[in-house]
Design an enzyme around this catalytic site. Sequence first.
Site, mmCIF file in Angstrom:
data_model
loop_
_atom_site.group_PDB
_atom_site.id
_atom_site.type_symbol
_atom_site.label_atom_id
_atom_site.label_comp_id
_atom_site.label_asym_id
_atom_site.label_seq_id
_atom_site.Cartn_x
_atom_site.Cartn_y
_atom_site.Cartn_z
ATOM 1 N N ASP A 29 15.083 34.359 23.476
ATOM 2 C CA ASP A 29 14.120 35.178 24.222
ATOM 3 C C ASP A 29 13.221 34.227 25.020
ATOM 4 O O ASP A 29 12.747 33.231 24.500
ATOM 5 C CB ASP A 29 13.288 36.032 23.254
ATOM 6 N N ILE A 30 13.003 34.549 26.273
ATOM 7 C CA ILE A 30 12.236 33.682 27.169
ATOM 8 C C ILE A 30 10.740 33.679 26.819
ATOM 9 O O ILE A 30 10.011 32.760 27.182
ATOM 10 C CB ILE A 30 12.466 34.101 28.649
ATOM 11 N N GLU A 88 11.477 47.456 27.407
ATOM 12 C CA GLU A 88 11.279 46.679 28.632
ATOM 13 C C GLU A 88 12.588 46.530 29.409
ATOM 14 O O GLU A 88 12.612 46.741 30.616
ATOM 15 C CB GLU A 88 10.716 45.304 28.234
ATOM 16 N N HIS A 93 19.700 45.591 22.970
ATOM 17 C CA HIS A 93 19.577 44.254 22.388
ATOM 18 C C HIS A 93 18.903 44.315 21.038
ATOM 19 O O HIS A 93 18.054 45.163 20.788
ATOM 20 C CB HIS A 93 18.824 43.303 23.319
ATOM 21 N N HIS A 95 16.572 42.072 18.516
ATOM 22 C CA HIS A 95 15.717 40.889 18.365
ATOM 23 C C HIS A 95 15.938 40.316 16.967
ATOM 24 O O HIS A 95 15.835 41.051 15.971
ATOM 25 C CB HIS A 95 14.228 41.271 18.460
HETATM 26 P P1 5GP Z 1 12.273 45.025 24.804
HETATM 27 O O1 5GP Z 1 13.117 45.625 25.905
HETATM 28 O O2 5GP Z 1 13.015 44.916 23.510
HETATM 29 O O3 5GP Z 1 10.950 45.726 24.677
HETATM 30 O O4 5GP Z 1 11.900 43.530 25.245
HETATM 31 C C1 5GP Z 1 12.735 42.769 26.060
HETATM 32 C C2 5GP Z 1 12.712 41.319 25.621
HETATM 33 O O5 5GP Z 1 13.511 40.585 26.536
HETATM 34 C C3 5GP Z 1 11.326 40.658 25.607
HETATM 35 O O6 5GP Z 1 11.115 40.032 24.356
HETATM 36 C C4 5GP Z 1 11.388 39.655 26.756
HETATM 37 O O7 5GP Z 1 10.664 38.460 26.482
HETATM 38 C C5 5GP Z 1 12.870 39.384 26.885
HETATM 39 N N1 5GP Z 1 13.283 39.070 28.246
HETATM 40 C C6 5GP Z 1 12.995 39.803 29.366
HETATM 41 N N2 5GP Z 1 13.562 39.234 30.453
HETATM 42 C C7 5GP Z 1 14.218 38.134 30.005
HETATM 43 C C8 5GP Z 1 14.999 37.134 30.675
HETATM 44 O O8 5GP Z 1 15.202 37.143 31.876
HETATM 45 N N3 5GP Z 1 15.510 36.151 29.903
HETATM 46 C C9 5GP Z 1 15.319 36.110 28.544
HETATM 47 N N4 5GP Z 1 15.875 35.085 27.880
HETATM 48 N N5 5GP Z 1 14.592 37.031 27.881
HETATM 49 C C10 5GP Z 1 14.043 38.040 28.615
#
Ligand code: 5GP
Length: 130
Positions: A29-30, A88, A93, A95
């Site tokens: 995760d970035i 987001e 995905h 985590h």
């Molecule tokens: P969620 O959709 O589960 O709420 O969060 C999305 C997750 O993806 C976040 O933890 C965010 O930091 C990660 N994320 C979003 N864009 C990128 C990206 O371009 N690269 C990576 N490696 N992680 C990402």
Amino acid sequence: MASIFSKIVAGEIPCYKVAETENCFAFLDINPVAKGHVLCIPKQEVDYIFDLDEKAYAELQVFAQRVAKSIKKVCPCTKVGVAVLGLEVPHAHIHLIPLQSEADMDFHHHVKMEQQEFVDLAAELAKNFE
Ligand code: 5GP
């Protein structure tokens, strides 16, 4: 339009890759909430994880288990925590987050990592992926 995660799988956007199988992909995760925070995704672009068909869902979970075992070996932690949010990025995905305490599973708290640290950690996790 392809999701940002599909672009990562296609190599159009860089990532710190941890593992790959025929149908799944894992990368750091970035914006990690802990060092060793990994995202496991199906290559198939489905938004909501529970919309995956049973086979793809099971395959993703087994893949995540293998990645979690690598995290457990590499990152100091008591256990590897699992979370699914998906609020987001509209590409399913899982985590995986190394936990020392419950407080480590806090999506409002992030840890700072230098680029080289991401590179080294991803390489170590990839090496331990079985
Ligand atoms: P969620 O959709 O589960 O709420 O969060 C999305 C997750 O993806 C976040 O933890 C965010 O930091 C990660 N994320 C979003 N864009 C990128 C990206 O371009 N690269 C990576 N490696 N992680 C990402």
